[in-house]
Design a protein around this motif. Structure first.
Motif, PDB file in Angstrom:
ATOM      1  N   VAL A 136      18.216  17.037 -22.059  1.00  0.00           N
ATOM      2  CA  VAL A 136      19.657  16.829 -22.239  1.00  0.00           C
ATOM      3  C   VAL A 136      20.363  16.973 -20.900  1.00  0.00           C
ATOM      4  O   VAL A 136      19.850  17.611 -19.974  1.00  0.00           O
ATOM      5  N   MET A 196      21.391  26.572 -21.203  1.00  0.00           N
ATOM      6  CA  MET A 196      22.308  25.680 -21.905  1.00  0.00           C
ATOM      7  C   MET A 196      23.747  25.912 -21.438  1.00  0.00           C
ATOM      8  O   MET A 196      24.517  24.961 -21.238  1.00  0.00           O
ATOM      9  N   VAL A 207      18.742  20.045 -18.696  1.00  0.00           N
ATOM     10  CA  VAL A 207      17.973  21.118 -19.333  1.00  0.00           C
ATOM     11  C   VAL A 207      16.907  20.477 -20.211  1.00  0.00           C
ATOM     12  O   VAL A 207      17.159  19.498 -20.921  1.00  0.00           O
ATOM     13  N   THR A 209      14.545  21.528 -23.230  1.00  0.00           N
ATOM     14  CA  THR A 209      14.526  22.629 -24.185  1.00  0.00           C
ATOM     15  C   THR A 209      14.113  22.137 -25.565  1.00  0.00           C
ATOM     16  O   THR A 209      13.803  20.949 -25.745  1.00  0.00           O
ATOM     17  N   ALA A 214      19.508  22.746 -28.772  1.00  0.00           N
ATOM     18  CA  ALA A 214      20.454  21.779 -28.202  1.00  0.00           C
ATOM     19  C   ALA A 214      21.211  20.981 -29.259  1.00  0.00           C
ATOM     20  O   ALA A 214      22.253  20.386 -28.962  1.00  0.00           O
ATOM     21  N   HIS A 215      20.701  20.958 -30.472  1.00  0.00           N
ATOM     22  CA  HIS A 215      21.209  20.069 -31.523  1.00  0.00           C
ATOM     23  C   HIS A 215      22.730  20.161 -31.707  1.00  0.00           C
ATOM     24  O   HIS A 215      23.442  19.153 -31.660  1.00  0.00           O
ATOM     25  N   HIS A 217      25.057  21.356 -29.790  1.00  0.00           N
ATOM     26  CA  HIS A 217      25.826  20.967 -28.597  1.00  0.00           C
ATOM     27  C   HIS A 217      25.831  19.448 -28.399  1.00  0.00           C
ATOM     28  O   HIS A 217      26.828  18.883 -27.942  1.00  0.00           O
ATOM     29  N   VAL A 218      24.724  18.805 -28.743  1.00  0.00           N
ATOM     30  CA  VAL A 218      24.668  17.339 -28.673  1.00  0.00           C
ATOM     31  C   VAL A 218      25.639  16.740 -29.684  1.00  0.00           C
ATOM     32  O   VAL A 218      26.414  15.819 -29.374  1.00  0.00           O
ATOM     33  N   LEU A 223      26.767  18.130 -24.759  1.00  0.00           N
ATOM     34  CA  LEU A 223      25.570  17.730 -24.030  1.00  0.00           C
ATOM     35  C   LEU A 223      25.254  16.280 -24.356  1.00  0.00           C
ATOM     36  O   LEU A 223      25.545  15.805 -25.459  1.00  0.00           O
ATOM     37  N   ALA A 225      22.257  13.681 -24.921  1.00  0.00           N
ATOM     38  CA  ALA A 225      20.824  13.606 -25.184  1.00  0.00           C
ATOM     39  C   ALA A 225      20.219  12.425 -24.435  1.00  0.00           C
ATOM     40  O   ALA A 225      20.721  11.301 -24.520  1.00  0.00           O
TER      41      ALA A 225
END
Length: 328
Positions: A136, A196, A207, A209, A214-215, A217-218, A223, A225
């Motif tokens: 990401v 993150m 990052v 990860t 991350a899910h 934040h995406v 973030l 992807a």
């Protein structure tokens, strides 16, 4: 005459004792497994995704086996301490290890000395599942695809953060650089959360990860992807392409977790544990809880898990050596 009578009595008593022992022997040998609680060594501190997956499996497995499976956290040295304790435990089915790819197939290439032999000291019971990894970026990075990232890195080296040194995301980043010529600089963090935070704050551009971290934040747009390094797209981020789809063929790196036992554990016990583990992994409620942790369940045989471990062990060694990743 008196001595003869005593001798006969002694011999009769010995014979009776031997007969009782002969009867008791098979009964003891046939005691059903398990007949007492099982210890599951988790070689990490409580609270992380790996620990959470272990506790979930321990609870469900215990219900199926009719005995409690007790989680015993033994952290230290990137999982080496707890894994070594499991390797040295009695091979009776009452001590199991929650195995992690970073510990079992990467650490032996990174540490100068590892207190266990992955391929000789353990017998695989079964894989629990794969945690999909994702690359990401900060939304402002002028790169929207994996090929964009690779091209941009060749004009200006790009930093990518991961949790620690020598973990699967770190090795995956080195693998990407070696395979594509991308100029990537690794930045280790004490935890994925800190990495993150830094990428969202613009301190670093990338990052590598687990999807689970991350899910959210995406989805929130904090973030961007780039791609997932699994063989298939993530069910939680179905619009994000795989590395292979993004132009890097045969690039598959997942972080996995599984169950193992000390090497001399009887095959019948390993088979029983594998059967019950697969039943647990096919339970919809368990699968849903693993999905929340970002883990795709992978029921299978001990041999399938062994082959996968051997493949990863062989694949990661040259990457680690070329990258010069080393820990004492």
């Amino acid at each position: 005459m008196h001595k003869t009578t005593n001798r006969r009595r002694t011999l009769a008593a010995l014979a009776a004792g031997l007969a009782l022992a002969a009867l008791a022997g098979p009964a003891s040998a046939q005691a059903p497994y398990p007949n007492k609680p099982i210890r599951l060594i988790v070689p990490f501190v409580p609270g992380g995704v790996t620990d959470a997956s272990g506790r979930l499996i321990a609870d469900a497995l215990g219900r199926r086996l009719g005995q409690q499976v007790v989680v015993d956290n033994k952290p230290g040295a990137s999982g080496n301490i707890g894994s070594a304790q499991a390797a040295q435990a009695p091979a009776d089915g009452y001590t199991l290890l929650l195995g992690f790819d970073g510990t079992l197939v990467i650490n032996p290439h990174i540490f100068a000395k590892v207190p266990f032999d992955t391929q000789k000291d353990f017998v695989p019971v079964g894989k629990i599942g794969d945690a999909t990894l994702i690359l990401v970026a900060h939304p402002s990075l002028p790169a929207n695809t994996l090929q964009d990232v690779i091209a941009l890195s060749k004009t200006q080296p790009l930093a990518y953060g991961t949790s620690g040194i020598g973990g699967t995301p770190h090795v995956a980043g080195e693998m990407l650089a070696q395979r594509t010529g991308a100029r990537l600089e690794h930045v280790p963090y004490k935890g994925g959360g800190q990495a993150m935070t830094d990428v969202m704050g613009g301190a670093i551009p990338l990052v590598y990860t687990a999807v689970a971290g991350a899910h959210a934040h995406v989805k929130a747009g904090k973030l961007k992807a780039i791609a997932v390094s699994s063989a298939r797209r993530s069910s939680s981020l179905p619009d994000v392409p795989t590395f292979a789809e993004a132009g890097v063929p045969d690039f598959v790196v997942d972080s996995w977790v599984g169950l193992l036992a000390p090497a001399a554990t009887p095959p019948a016990i390993v088979a029983r544990l594998n059967t019950e583990l697969n039943a647990v992994l096919n339970d919809p409620a368990v699968r849903d809880k693993l999905a929340v942790l970002g883990i795709e369940p992978r029921p299978g045989t001990p041999d399938q898990f062994r082959v996968a471990m051997q493949r990863d062990f062989a694949a990661y060694g040259p990457i680690v050596r070329k990258a010069g990743i080393r820990l004492e």
